[in-house]
Scaffold this motif. Structure first.
Motif, PDB file in Angstrom:
ATOM      1  N   ALA A 144       3.711  -3.522   8.412  1.00 46.93           N
ATOM      2  CA  ALA A 144       4.855  -2.614   8.537  1.00 46.93           C
ATOM      3  C   ALA A 144       4.508  -1.292   7.868  1.00 46.93           C
ATOM      4  N   ILE A 145       4.898  -0.202   8.512  1.00 50.67           N
ATOM      5  CA  ILE A 145       4.775   1.138   7.923  1.00 50.67           C
ATOM      6  C   ILE A 145       6.176   1.639   7.632  1.00 50.67           C
ATOM      7  N   TYR A 146       6.374   2.084   6.412  1.00 53.45           N
ATOM      8  CA  TYR A 146       7.688   2.519   5.947  1.00 53.45           C
ATOM      9  C   TYR A 146       7.605   3.979   5.507  1.00 53.45           C
ATOM     10  N   THR A 147       8.609   4.764   5.857  1.00 52.06           N
ATOM     11  CA  THR A 147       8.685   6.128   5.338  1.00 52.06           C
ATOM     12  C   THR A 147      10.129   6.481   5.053  1.00 52.06           C
ATOM     13  N   ASP A 148      10.298   7.600   4.370  1.00 56.87           N
ATOM     14  CA  ASP A 148      11.619   8.072   3.965  1.00 56.87           C
ATOM     15  C   ASP A 148      11.628   9.592   4.078  1.00 56.87           C
ATOM     16  N   ILE A 149      12.817  10.190   4.011  1.00 54.46           N
ATOM     17  CA  ILE A 149      12.894  11.649   4.054  1.00 54.46           C
ATOM     18  C   ILE A 149      12.091  12.252   2.898  1.00 54.46           C
ATOM     19  N   TRP A 150      11.622  13.460   3.096  1.00 57.59           N
ATOM     20  CA  TRP A 150      10.736  14.092   2.127  1.00 57.59           C
ATOM     21  C   TRP A 150      11.464  14.824   1.006  1.00 57.59           C
ATOM     22  N   ILE A 151      12.737  15.123   1.213  1.00 59.42           N
ATOM     23  CA  ILE A 151      13.520  15.770   0.162  1.00 59.42           C
ATOM     24  C   ILE A 151      14.732  14.897  -0.097  1.00 59.42           C
ATOM     25  N   SER A 152      14.838  14.345  -1.313  1.00 61.71           N
ATOM     26  CA  SER A 152      15.924  13.435  -1.634  1.00 61.71           C
ATOM     27  C   SER A 152      17.237  14.188  -1.832  1.00 61.71           C
ATOM     28  N   MET A 153      18.343  13.449  -1.703  1.00 64.15           N
ATOM     29  CA  MET A 153      19.682  14.005  -1.822  1.00 64.15           C
ATOM     30  C   MET A 153      19.882  14.705  -3.168  1.00 64.15           C
ATOM     31  N   GLY A 154      20.216  15.994  -3.129  1.00 63.83           N
ATOM     32  CA  GLY A 154      20.483  16.748  -4.353  1.00 63.83           C
ATOM     33  C   GLY A 154      19.246  17.273  -5.050  1.00 63.83           C
ATOM     34  N   GLU A 155      18.057  16.978  -4.510  1.00 62.89           N
ATOM     35  CA  GLU A 155      16.806  17.399  -5.144  1.00 62.89           C
ATOM     36  C   GLU A 155      16.549  18.878  -4.877  1.00 62.89           C
ATOM     37  N   LYS A 156      16.215  19.612  -5.929  1.00 63.69           N
ATOM     38  CA  LYS A 156      15.937  21.043  -5.805  1.00 63.69           C
ATOM     39  C   LYS A 156      14.426  21.257  -5.855  1.00 63.69           C
ATOM     40  N   TYR A 203      10.529  26.573   9.932  1.00 62.61           N
ATOM     41  CA  TYR A 203       9.140  26.152   9.736  1.00 62.61           C
ATOM     42  C   TYR A 203       8.420  25.803  11.039  1.00 62.61           C
ATOM     43  N   GLY A 204       9.108  25.867  12.151  1.00 60.76           N
ATOM     44  CA  GLY A 204       8.473  25.594  13.431  1.00 60.76           C
ATOM     45  C   GLY A 204       8.122  24.141  13.638  1.00 60.76           C
ATOM     46  N   LEU A 205       8.904  23.244  12.985  1.00 60.79           N
ATOM     47  CA  LEU A 205       8.645  21.811  13.117  1.00 60.79           C
ATOM     48  C   LEU A 205       9.861  21.105  13.700  1.00 60.79           C
ATOM     49  N   SER A 206       9.654  20.374  14.771  1.00 57.95           N
ATOM     50  CA  SER A 206      10.768  19.653  15.388  1.00 57.95           C
ATOM     51  C   SER A 206      10.940  18.261  14.783  1.00 57.95           C
ATOM     52  N   ASP A 266      10.864  23.364  -3.705  1.00 60.44           N
ATOM     53  CA  ASP A 266      10.397  24.358  -2.737  1.00 60.44           C
ATOM     54  C   ASP A 266      10.131  23.599  -1.432  1.00 60.44           C
ATOM     55  N   ILE A 267      11.039  23.732  -0.482  1.00 56.93           N
ATOM     56  CA  ILE A 267      10.958  22.945   0.755  1.00 56.93           C
ATOM     57  C   ILE A 267       9.664  23.209   1.509  1.00 56.93           C
ATOM     58  N   HIS A 268       9.252  24.481   1.560  1.00 55.18           N
ATOM     59  CA  HIS A 268       8.026  24.827   2.289  1.00 55.18           C
ATOM     60  C   HIS A 268       6.810  24.119   1.684  1.00 55.18           C
ATOM     61  N   LYS A 269       6.710  24.129   0.354  1.00 55.12           N
ATOM     62  CA  LYS A 269       5.576  23.478  -0.313  1.00 55.12           C
ATOM     63  C   LYS A 269       5.614  21.968  -0.116  1.00 55.12           C
ATOM     64  N   ARG A 270       6.816  21.397  -0.164  1.00 52.89           N
ATOM     65  CA  ARG A 270       6.945  19.954   0.022  1.00 52.89           C
ATOM     66  C   ARG A 270       6.518  19.546   1.434  1.00 52.89           C
ATOM     67  N   ILE A 271       6.962  20.273   2.424  1.00 51.47           N
ATOM     68  CA  ILE A 271       6.590  19.972   3.815  1.00 51.47           C
ATOM     69  C   ILE A 271       5.089  20.123   4.008  1.00 51.47           C
ATOM     70  N   GLU A 272       4.548  21.173   3.448  1.00 49.91           N
ATOM     71  CA  GLU A 272       3.099  21.436   3.568  1.00 49.91           C
ATOM     72  C   GLU A 272       2.291  20.302   2.945  1.00 49.91           C
ATOM     73  N   HIS A 284       0.858  -1.186   0.000  1.00 52.70           N
ATOM     74  CA  HIS A 284       0.000   0.000   0.000  1.00 52.70           C
ATOM     75  C   HIS A 284       0.891   1.232   0.000  1.00 52.70           C
ATOM     76  N   LEU A 285       0.488   2.245  -0.717  1.00 51.44           N
ATOM     77  CA  LEU A 285       1.257   3.491  -0.760  1.00 51.44           C
ATOM     78  C   LEU A 285       0.320   4.679  -0.673  1.00 51.44           C
ATOM     79  N   ALA A 286       0.643   5.597   0.227  1.00 53.66           N
ATOM     80  CA  ALA A 286      -0.141   6.826   0.365  1.00 53.66           C
ATOM     81  C   ALA A 286       0.764   8.016   0.117  1.00 53.66           C
ATOM     82  N   ALA A 287       0.348   8.862  -0.809  1.00 52.39           N
ATOM     83  CA  ALA A 287       1.108  10.060  -1.159  1.00 52.39           C
ATOM     84  C   ALA A 287       0.175  11.040  -1.857  1.00 52.39           C
ATOM     85  N   PRO A 288       0.513  12.333  -1.829  1.00 57.86           N
ATOM     86  CA  PRO A 288      -0.265  13.289  -2.612  1.00 57.86           C
ATOM     87  C   PRO A 288      -0.245  12.875  -4.085  1.00 57.86           C
ATOM     88  N   LYS A 289      -1.260  13.286  -4.823  1.00 54.28           N
ATOM     89  CA  LYS A 289      -1.410  12.855  -6.214  1.00 54.28           C
ATOM     90  C   LYS A 289      -0.160  13.113  -7.044  1.00 54.28           C
TER      91      LYS A 289
END
Length: 340
Positions: free
Chosen positions: A227-239, A291-294, A241-247, A184-189
């Motif tokens: 099992a629930i699996y996740t990964d970092i939201w910004i991949s290595m070297g990826e350019k 971004y005020g996120l710990s 908009d960090i704010h939009k990606r986090i949102e 199963h995979l959940a992600a924005p469209k």
């Protein structure tokens, strides 16, 4: 000696069958047991291994280095400032020279084409330690972790939440489909798997009878997950908009509330690492300040909680990489009927 894998490269998961992947998972578990019992297993005694790194690494570099030493081989690290891949020397020329000096080559970098060319021109086994498209050594470690935890891969459901079109999501999707593990995979469209990768996975799942679910709803995706699996939201070297990606991905954070949605007490938590689960990193502090996120893709409570297997999974990188190296370069006996 009969070795079904001998001389083959390890470039992407799609190159191998379910029986072959299952053998490598079982062999990884066997080598882990040997190491815990301090039983020598120097299948690569006298071999020389080149470790090529365009991208930085902690687990992959450490795992290949220790694996080579345990197997009796000598590893030689070549970082991005040590090699001329495509700069002063063509990749094909570099591959031919390295292949004449080394018995096997690991590559961790950006383009899948680079690792494919190394395999084509070097004449020795080449192992993909990660590219922008695939992360095949991680897959053996991950499904090894699942088998170690549950005793079998049969009838398991693995759920991935977060950025669904990176190399990890694609690798997990196709590997689960090959092995018959429900995925199963959940992600924005706009962050769901590429259409061509999903099409390949659907074709493989039709053969293995794995159930695939791609959705934008994380609660629906984790329901019934082992099992629930996740990964970092910004991949290595990826350019990006960090704010939009986090949102966009904040609703997909792996936290206690999402874990409770599985309906199973024994659901385990997995992460390929590194993880932004606290502010104990330079980047973590910067993101928290801006971004005020710990915490980002996973909360500290879940990451360090009783359901977490992230550090077992991390250690299993060593045993799985060792299995891949030994199988493709070592003189080990594997009855051919195992694959028939």
């Amino acid at each position: 000696m009969e070795n079904h894998f001998y001389g083959k490269s390890w470039l992407k998961e799609l190159d191998y069958s379910a029986k072959e992947l299952n053998f490598l998972i079982d062999f990884s578990l066997h080598l882990k047991d040997l190491k815990k019992k301090h039983i020598p297993h120097q299948y690569l005694a006298g071999k020389n291994i080149a470790l090529l790194f365009e991208k930085t690494s902690t687990r992959t570099r450490s795992a290949f280095t220790v694996a080579a030493n345990d197997l009796g081989a000598h590893p030689e690290f070549l970082g991005q400032n040590d090699i001329q891949l495509g700069n002063k020397e063509s990749l094909a020329d570099t591959a031919k020279i390295l292949g004449s000096m080394f018995d096997g080559i690991e590559f961790r970098g950006f383009k899948q084409d680079s690792v494919e060319q190394l395999a084509k021109y070097s004449g020795v086994p080449v192992w993909n330690g990660l590219t922008d498209e695939w992360h095949p050594t991680q897959m053996i470690a991950d499904f090894m972790t699942l088998k170690e935890e549950f005793g079998s891969l049969a009838n398991l459901t693995l759920c991935y939440v977060g950025d669904g079109r990176n190399n990890m999501a694609h690798s997990l999707l196709v590997t689960a489909a090959i092995l018959g593990v429900n995925f199963h995979l959940a992600a924005p469209k706009d962050l769901q798997p590429k259409a061509e990768v999903l099409a390949i996975a659907q074709e493989l799942a039709a053969e293995s009878e794995a159930e695939l679910l791609i959705t934008t709803d994380p609660k629906q995706a984790v329901n019934g997950a082992d099992a629930i699996y996740t990964d970092i939201w910004i991949s290595m070297g990826e350019k990006v908009d960090i704010h939009k990606r986090i949102e966009a991905l904040l609703p997909y954070q792996v936290n206690q509330a999402l874990l409770a949605q599985t309906g199973k007490k024994e659901t385990i938590i997995m992460h390929c690492l590194p993880a932004f689960h606290d502010q104990e990193t330079t980047l973590g502090k910067e993101l928290a300040a801006e971004y005020g996120l710990s915490e980002l893709e996973i909360t500290d409570e879940v990451f360090l909680g009783p359901n977490s297997r992230v550090f077992v999974e991390g250690e299993n990188r060593l045993h799985s990489i060792k299995a891949i190296m030994a199988a493709t370069l070592g003189e080990i006996f594997i009855p051919e009927e195992y694959f028939n």
